[in-house]
Scaffold this motif. Structure first.
Motif, PDB file in Angstrom:
ATOM      1  N   LYS A   1       0.848  -1.208   0.000  1.00  0.00           N
ATOM      2  CA  LYS A   1       0.000   0.000   0.000  1.00  0.00           C
ATOM      3  C   LYS A   1       0.877   1.249   0.000  1.00  0.00           C
ATOM      4  O   LYS A   1       0.545   2.261  -0.641  1.00  0.00           O
ATOM      5  N   VAL A   2       1.996   1.188   0.723  1.00  0.00           N
ATOM      6  CA  VAL A   2       2.891   2.347   0.809  1.00  0.00           C
ATOM      7  C   VAL A   2       3.490   2.650  -0.568  1.00  0.00           C
ATOM      8  O   VAL A   2       3.420   3.775  -1.066  1.00  0.00           O
ATOM      9  N   HIS A   3       4.031   1.618  -1.199  1.00  0.00           N
ATOM     10  CA  HIS A   3       4.723   1.824  -2.482  1.00  0.00           C
ATOM     11  C   HIS A   3       3.750   2.257  -3.575  1.00  0.00           C
ATOM     12  O   HIS A   3       4.076   3.087  -4.433  1.00  0.00           O
ATOM     13  N   LYS A   4       2.533   1.718  -3.545  1.00  0.00           N
ATOM     14  CA  LYS A   4       1.528   2.138  -4.543  1.00  0.00           C
ATOM     15  C   LYS A   4       1.196   3.618  -4.366  1.00  0.00           C
ATOM     16  O   LYS A   4       1.075   4.367  -5.342  1.00  0.00           O
ATOM     17  N   ALA A   5       1.086   4.054  -3.105  1.00  0.00           N
ATOM     18  CA  ALA A   5       0.772   5.464  -2.843  1.00  0.00           C
ATOM     19  C   ALA A   5       1.920   6.371  -3.292  1.00  0.00           C
ATOM     20  O   ALA A   5       1.696   7.450  -3.850  1.00  0.00           O
ATOM     21  N   VAL A   6       3.154   5.923  -3.074  1.00  0.00           N
ATOM     22  CA  VAL A   6       4.321   6.723  -3.478  1.00  0.00           C
ATOM     23  C   VAL A   6       4.322   6.910  -4.995  1.00  0.00           C
ATOM     24  O   VAL A   6       4.466   8.017  -5.512  1.00  0.00           O
ATOM     25  N   ILE A   7       4.124   5.829  -5.721  1.00  0.00           N
ATOM     26  CA  ILE A   7       4.130   5.898  -7.192  1.00  0.00           C
ATOM     27  C   ILE A   7       2.989   6.782  -7.688  1.00  0.00           C
ATOM     28  O   ILE A   7       3.166   7.668  -8.525  1.00  0.00           O
ATOM     29  N   ALA A   8       1.806   6.587  -7.103  1.00  0.00           N
ATOM     30  CA  ALA A   8       0.620   7.356  -7.538  1.00  0.00           C
ATOM     31  C   ALA A   8       0.808   8.849  -7.274  1.00  0.00           C
ATOM     32  O   ALA A   8       0.237   9.697  -7.971  1.00  0.00           O
ATOM     33  N   SER A   9       1.644   9.176  -6.285  1.00  0.00           N
ATOM     34  CA  SER A   9       1.818  10.598  -5.938  1.00  0.00           C
ATOM     35  C   SER A   9       2.752  11.324  -6.906  1.00  0.00           C
ATOM     36  O   SER A   9       2.830  12.552  -6.889  1.00  0.00           O
ATOM     37  N   GLY A  10       3.538  10.544  -7.668  1.00  0.00           N
ATOM     38  CA  GLY A  10       4.518  11.179  -8.549  1.00  0.00           C
ATOM     39  C   GLY A  10       5.820  11.507  -7.834  1.00  0.00           C
ATOM     40  O   GLY A  10       6.705  12.147  -8.421  1.00  0.00           O
ATOM     41  N   ALA A  11       5.978  11.056  -6.617  1.00  0.00           N
ATOM     42  CA  ALA A  11       7.233  11.334  -5.881  1.00  0.00           C
ATOM     43  C   ALA A  11       8.409  10.746  -6.647  1.00  0.00           C
ATOM     44  O   ALA A  11       8.299   9.662  -7.225  1.00  0.00           O
ATOM     45  N   ARG A  12       9.525  11.464  -6.660  1.00  0.00           N
ATOM     46  CA  ARG A  12      10.704  11.003  -7.412  1.00  0.00           C
ATOM     47  C   ARG A  12      11.683  10.229  -6.536  1.00  0.00           C
ATOM     48  O   ARG A  12      12.627   9.633  -7.026  1.00  0.00           O
ATOM     49  N   TYR A  13      11.442  10.310  -5.240  1.00  0.00           N
ATOM     50  CA  TYR A  13      12.322   9.605  -4.305  1.00  0.00           C
ATOM     51  C   TYR A  13      11.489   8.911  -3.239  1.00  0.00           C
ATOM     52  O   TYR A  13      10.390   9.350  -2.894  1.00  0.00           O
ATOM     53  N   SER A  14      12.014   7.808  -2.753  1.00  0.00           N
ATOM     54  CA  SER A  14      11.427   7.128  -1.607  1.00  0.00           C
ATOM     55  C   SER A  14      12.581   6.529  -0.805  1.00  0.00           C
ATOM     56  O   SER A  14      13.738   6.874  -1.039  1.00  0.00           O
ATOM     57  N   GLY A  15      12.233   5.654   0.125  1.00  0.00           N
ATOM     58  CA  GLY A  15      13.304   5.030   0.906  1.00  0.00           C
ATOM     59  C   GLY A  15      12.831   4.683   2.302  1.00  0.00           C
ATOM     60  O   GLY A  15      11.774   5.148   2.732  1.00  0.00           O
ATOM     61  N   PRO A  16      13.598   3.877   3.032  1.00  0.00           N
ATOM     62  CA  PRO A  16      13.195   3.440   4.380  1.00  0.00           C
ATOM     63  C   PRO A  16      13.476   4.495   5.446  1.00  0.00           C
ATOM     64  O   PRO A  16      14.430   5.271   5.338  1.00  0.00           O
ATOM     65  N   THR A  17      12.637   4.462   6.469  1.00  0.00           N
ATOM     66  CA  THR A  17      12.824   5.294   7.662  1.00  0.00           C
ATOM     67  C   THR A  17      12.851   4.382   8.881  1.00  0.00           C
ATOM     68  O   THR A  17      11.998   3.494   9.008  1.00  0.00           O
TER      69      THR A  17
END
Ligand SMILES: Nc1nc2c(c(=O)[nH]1)N[C@@H](CN(C=O)c1ccc(C(=O)N[C@@H](CCC(=O)O)C(=O)O)cc1)CN2
Ligand SMILES: NCC(=O)N[C@@H]1O[C@H](COP(=O)([O-])[O-])[C@@H](O)[C@H]1O
Length: 304
Positions: free
Chosen positions: A214-230
């Motif tokens: 669910k997290v990764h799908k939301a990141v992609i759908a948002s158009g964010a260019r970066y992600s990563g673990p916290t």
């Protein structure tokens, strides 16, 4: 130290006690068909429940149990690692999982190899047959079911869990894909000692409903260019505790959620081992504004 009185934990090859008397917890006789209520049984594996031990019988120290078909003996963690860092006590870790447990495996392997000055002494899960529980069973690490629910009647209550973690003399609790809310009783009992890894750059894409794919799908759908673990401290709400460490990965234009998840997970494994190593070497410090930092191992004058 009487082994019988200190038996605790889980061994896939455990010989199950023939009576509830803790002194007879370990026998070489064939296990009874039905285990005493103090043992949790599934998939021919067993774990223990705290009722086995009278309150007066505090478990002073629990080395890693070596699973043997004969009488099991409590054994110190015989690794020679105890003197690898004689100036810092080896830390005792509890890991909480709900799924495959790849972060748990990475942390356990780092402990065994010596890059982390600690030992995973207990695994906690809400899914008794998950991959993390299977791995723990194979490695002789005690497995505890939490929480108690109508579907998991043999799970522990919050108070029971706190007591058991105290008996295991746990120093830090590491959540790694655990999908249930940690109760305030545990947070109060282990203040500033519970950590979680989340697969996005918090505070973005966190909170209730944000877990796994669910997290990764939301990141992609948002158009964010970066992600990563916290990695963050755990407080009473989902994903709102103080941030301790992050790593950044690119989100590619044609990424699927699975491809992004795999890229983030690879960084998770490295980051959680690095942070756990810092925890076990007492390298976490607090900036004057309350932000937690990690002191560099290579250059103690540097923090990140
Ligand atoms: N007190 C806390 N407990 C937990 C935290 C935390 O920060 N504080 N982190 C989570 C892990 N997590 C994100 O990193 C997380 C896990 C699960 C959920 C969620 O929405 N869960 C669903 C139930 C899912 C299920 O049972 O399959 C829900 O509560 O409705 C959000 C974030 C671990 N615990
Ligand atoms: N919000 C919590 C959450 O989504 N946690 C995530 O679950 C996965 C567990 O993988 P693992 O079981 O292979 O370690 C990891 O990606 C972790 O960040």
């Amino acid at each position: 130290m009487e082994t019988q009185s200190l038996f605790s934990g889980f061994c896939s090859s455990s010989v199950i006690p023939s009576s509830k008397d803790p002194r007879n917890l370990l026998t070489s006789s064939p296990p009874p068909h039905s285990y005493p209520s103090c043992f949790i049984q599934w998939n021919n594996r067993v774990s223990f429940r705290p009722q086995c031990f009278p309150a007066s019988q505090r478990l002073r120290s629990i080395g890693r149990l070596e699973c043997k078909n004969s009488l099991e003996k409590e054994s110190k963690v015989v690794s020679g690692k105890e003197d690898s860092k004689p100036w810092v006590k080896r830390k005792r870790l509890a890991v909480f999982v709900s799924g495959g447990g790849s972060n748990f495996r990475a942390i356990h392997q780092a402990c065994v190899e010596g890059s982390v000055n600690g030992d995973v002494v207990v695994l906690v899960t809400n899914k008794r047959a998950c991959g993390g529980a299977q791995y723990a069973g194979d490695k002789g690490i005690p497995v505890i079911l939490f929480p108690k629910t109508k579907d998991v009647a043999d799970g522990l209550s919050s108070d029971e869990l706190v007591n058991v973690l105290r008996r295991f003399e746990v120093d830090f609790i590491l959540l790694a894909g655990y999908l249930k809310l940690i109760p305030v009783e545990l947070i109060q009992a282990y203040s500033k000692s519970i950590f979680n890894i989340h697969p996005s750059l918090l505070p973005a894409f966190g909170g209730k409903g944000y877990y796994g794919m669910k997290v990764h799908k939301a990141v992609i759908a948002s158009g964010a260019r970066y992600s990563g673990p916290t990695i963050h401290f755990v407080d009473e709400h989902y994903d709102t505790g103080g941030i301790l460490a992050q790593r950044v990965v690119p989100v590619l234009a044609n990424d699927t959620a699975e491809e992004l998840a795999a890229r983030v997970l690879r960084e998770e494994h490295k980051l959680y081992v690095e942070v756990t190593a810092a925890l076990c070497e007492d390298r976490i410090v607090w900036r004057e504004d309350g932000v937690p930092l990690i002191r560099s191992k290579e250059n103690p004058e540097e923090y990140y």
